[in-house]
Design an enzyme around this catalytic site. Structure first.
Site, PDB file in Angstrom:
ATOM      1  N   SER A   1       0.863  -1.188   0.000  1.00 25.23           N
ATOM      2  CA  SER A   1       0.000   0.000   0.000  1.00 25.23           C
ATOM      3  C   SER A   1       0.895   1.231   0.000  1.00 25.23           C
ATOM      4  O   SER A   1       2.041   1.169   0.479  1.00 25.23           O
ATOM      5  CB  SER A   1      -0.864   0.017   1.261  1.00 25.23           C
ATOM      6  OG  SER A   1      -1.487   1.282   1.423  1.00 25.23           O
TER       7      SER A   1
ATOM      8  N   TYR B   1      -1.487  -0.554  10.301  1.00 27.98           N
ATOM      9  CA  TYR B   1      -1.649  -0.972   8.898  1.00 27.98           C
ATOM     10  C   TYR B   1      -0.421  -0.571   8.076  1.00 27.98           C
ATOM     11  O   TYR B   1       0.148  -1.383   7.340  1.00 27.98           O
ATOM     12  CB  TYR B   1      -2.921  -0.320   8.341  1.00 27.98           C
ATOM     13  CG  TYR B   1      -3.218  -0.606   6.894  1.00 27.98           C
ATOM     14  CD1 TYR B   1      -3.937  -1.740   6.517  1.00 27.98           C
ATOM     15  CD2 TYR B   1      -2.790   0.264   5.885  1.00 27.98           C
ATOM     16  CE1 TYR B   1      -4.221  -1.992   5.178  1.00 27.98           C
ATOM     17  CE2 TYR B   1      -3.074   0.014   4.551  1.00 27.98           C
ATOM     18  CZ  TYR B   1      -3.781  -1.118   4.197  1.00 27.98           C
ATOM     19  OH  TYR B   1      -4.055  -1.358   2.878  1.00 27.98           O
TER      20      TYR B   1
HETATM   21  N1  LIG Z   1      -8.712  -0.499  -1.664  1.00 24.57           N
HETATM   22  C1  LIG Z   1      -7.658   0.291  -1.482  1.00 24.57           C
HETATM   23  O1  LIG Z   1      -7.772   1.516  -1.633  1.00 24.57           O
HETATM   24  C2  LIG Z   1      -6.336  -0.261  -1.119  1.00 24.57           C
HETATM   25  C3  LIG Z   1      -5.258   0.627  -1.081  1.00 24.57           C
HETATM   26  C4  LIG Z   1      -3.989   0.122  -0.774  1.00 24.57           C
HETATM   27  C5  LIG Z   1      -3.826  -1.218  -0.513  1.00 24.57           C
HETATM   28  N2  LIG Z   1      -4.899  -2.069  -0.534  1.00 24.57           N
HETATM   29  C6  LIG Z   1      -4.649  -3.459  -0.243  1.00 24.57           C
HETATM   30  O2  LIG Z   1      -5.260  -4.242  -1.260  1.00 24.57           O
HETATM   31  C7  LIG Z   1      -5.586  -5.535  -0.738  1.00 24.57           C
HETATM   32  C8  LIG Z   1      -7.034  -5.845  -1.045  1.00 24.57           C
HETATM   33  O3  LIG Z   1      -7.839  -4.841  -0.455  1.00 24.57           O
HETATM   34  P1  LIG Z   1      -9.288  -4.465  -0.985  1.00 24.57           P
HETATM   35  O4  LIG Z   1      -9.405  -2.996  -0.935  1.00 24.57           O
HETATM   36  O5  LIG Z   1      -9.561  -5.187  -2.242  1.00 24.57           O
HETATM   37  O6  LIG Z   1     -10.148  -5.013   0.238  1.00 24.57           O
HETATM   38  P2  LIG Z   1     -11.461  -5.881   0.363  1.00 24.57           P
HETATM   39  O7  LIG Z   1     -11.997  -5.635   1.716  1.00 24.57           O
HETATM   40  O8  LIG Z   1     -12.371  -5.654  -0.808  1.00 24.57           O
HETATM   41  O9  LIG Z   1     -10.882  -7.367   0.269  1.00 24.57           O
HETATM   42  C9  LIG Z   1     -10.096  -7.927   1.286  1.00 24.57           C
HETATM   43  C10 LIG Z   1     -10.398  -9.411   1.341  1.00 24.57           C
HETATM   44  O10 LIG Z   1      -9.511 -10.012   2.287  1.00 24.57           O
HETATM   45  C11 LIG Z   1     -10.240 -10.966   3.010  1.00 24.57           C
HETATM   46  N3  LIG Z   1      -9.584 -11.240   4.295  1.00 24.57           N
HETATM   47  C12 LIG Z   1      -9.520 -10.456   5.402  1.00 24.57           C
HETATM   48  N4  LIG Z   1      -8.882 -11.109   6.393  1.00 24.57           N
HETATM   49  C13 LIG Z   1      -8.512 -12.313   5.897  1.00 24.57           C
HETATM   50  C14 LIG Z   1      -7.822 -13.436   6.432  1.00 24.57           C
HETATM   51  N5  LIG Z   1      -7.397 -13.447   7.706  1.00 24.57           N
HETATM   52  N6  LIG Z   1      -7.618 -14.513   5.641  1.00 24.57           N
HETATM   53  C15 LIG Z   1      -8.069 -14.526   4.357  1.00 24.57           C
HETATM   54  N7  LIG Z   1      -8.745 -13.521   3.805  1.00 24.57           N
HETATM   55  C16 LIG Z   1      -8.967 -12.412   4.564  1.00 24.57           C
HETATM   56  C17 LIG Z   1     -11.622 -10.342   3.169  1.00 24.57           C
HETATM   57  O11 LIG Z   1     -12.599 -11.336   3.493  1.00 24.57           O
HETATM   58  C18 LIG Z   1     -11.827  -9.694   1.821  1.00 24.57           C
HETATM   59  O12 LIG Z   1     -12.461 -10.568   0.911  1.00 24.57           O
HETATM   60  C19 LIG Z   1      -5.244  -5.468   0.747  1.00 24.57           C
HETATM   61  O13 LIG Z   1      -3.954  -6.005   0.955  1.00 24.57           O
HETATM   62  C20 LIG Z   1      -5.237  -3.986   1.051  1.00 24.57           C
HETATM   63  O14 LIG Z   1      -4.424  -3.678   2.156  1.00 24.57           O
HETATM   64  C21 LIG Z   1      -6.149  -1.610  -0.826  1.00 24.57           C
END
Ligand SMILES: NC(=O)c1ccc[n+]([C@@H]2O[C@H](COP(=O)([O-])OP(=O)(O)OC[C@H]3O[C@@H](n4cnc5c(N)ncnc54)[C@H](O)[C@@H]3O)[C@@H](O)[C@H]2O)c1
Length: 271
Positions: A152, A165
């Site tokens: 991130s 985080y």
């Molecule tokens: N959306 C953003 O703006 C953003 C920005 C930077 C980084 N990220 C990173 O992108 C990745 C995906 O995020 P997203 O925004 O798509 O989130 P999201 O909430 O849509 O998806 C996250 C998924 O991870 C699963 N999850 C949570 N804990 C878990 C565990 N212990 N074991 C297995 N699965 C688990 C959840 O059930 C969910 O389906 C993450 O690593 C997040 O930190 C997202």
């Protein structure tokens, strides 16, 4: 959907956190590129639904309910890939703590619940380590493999909240470099993507609109990112097209971290 089909033809990819957001988009993008998929998520029903979407689009996919912080679950996830598809070429460590309820507690450090810190490290950092630990033996046996972690922008710079985080994502960046360094000569590449704000349904629902506006104005692209825009970079890094790319954390952030958000707010041509 991907513009250039077939970049992952014949490959088997495991995607954690595949039930929603960036993970779901990556599953669908990789399936369109020809990969066979293992969709892993704590949300087993959600993972199965996404595997079903990939199958409906003509791909091959299974789902495995997985808590990425639990070593036995990770071992089962990798075993499922090998039992079903016979090999593993790609591991996308994407799951993280993203629930708005939990992130709300990741604020003032003097009030930080240490259990929340531990949970964040368990899912965001121990999870990728366990994934790599268990995917490596079958990858090394074939002398090839590509690992893509999801970091991130929060892993590079500070902000007013999300210290746990951000620290976990900084750890992901370092871990990415270590895996690349330790296993590169044996055919394993390891990279990460660092998204800026990606307007997943979760983000749209839980982020204050004022905050989304601040983010949007500081991304240099006309809009915030989409899950598919991150997924396409993950698919590239996973593919042989990225054969000379390893140890990198690629910012997929619409230029968010490439500038000072100061004078640019005033002196910038708009539409
Ligand atoms: N959306 C953003 O703006 C953003 C920005 C930077 C980084 N990220 C990173 O992108 C990745 C995906 O995020 P997203 O925004 O798509 O989130 P999201 O909430 O849509 O998806 C996250 C998924 O991870 C699963 N999850 C949570 N804990 C878990 C565990 N212990 N074991 C297995 N699965 C688990 C959840 O059930 C969910 O389906 C993450 O690593 C997040 O930190 C997202």
């Amino acid at each position: 959907m991907a513009e250039r089909a077939g970049r992952l033809e014949g490959k088997v990819a495991v995607v954690t956190g595949g039930a929603s957001g960036i993970g779901r988009a990556t599953v669908l993008c990789m399936a369109a590129e020809g990969a066979r998929l293992v969709v892993a998520d704590l949300n087993g029903a959600g993972a199965e639904a996404v595997a079903g979407e990939a199958r409906a689009a003509g791909g091959e996919a299974i789902s495995v309910r997985t808590d990425v912080g639990e070593e036995a679950d990770i071992a089962r996830m990798i075993a499922a890939a090998l039992d079903t598809f016979g090999q593993i070429d790609v591991l996308h460590n994407n799951a993280a703590v993203t629930s708005a309820e939990l992130l709300a507690g990741d604020a003032a450090i003097e009030d930080l619940d240490t259990e929340l810190w531990d949970l964040t490290m368990r899912v965001n950092l121990r999870g990728p380590m366990l994934g790599v630990k268990h995917a490596l033996p079958p990858m090394l046996a074939r002398g090839r493999g590509s690992i893509v972690n999801t970091s991130s922008t929060a892993g590079f710079v500070g902000d007013g909240v999300y210290g746990a985080y951000g620290a976990s994502k900084g750890g992901v960046n370092a871990f990415t470099a270590y895996v690349a360094t330790m296993y590169g000569k044996r055919g394993i590449r390891c990279n990460a993507v660092a998204p800026g704000l990606v307007a997943t349904p979760n983000a749209r629902e839980h982020f204050d609109p004022a905050l989304l506006e601040i983010y949007e104005s500081n991304h240099l692209t006309p809009t915030l990112g989409t899950p598919d825009e991150v997924a396409r970079v993950v698919a590239f890094l996973a593919s042989d097209e990225a054969s000379f790319v390893t140890g990198q954390v690629i910012k997929v952030d619409g230029g968010l971290l490439s500038h000072f958000p100061t004078w640019a707010q005033i002196h910038r041509p708009t539409a």
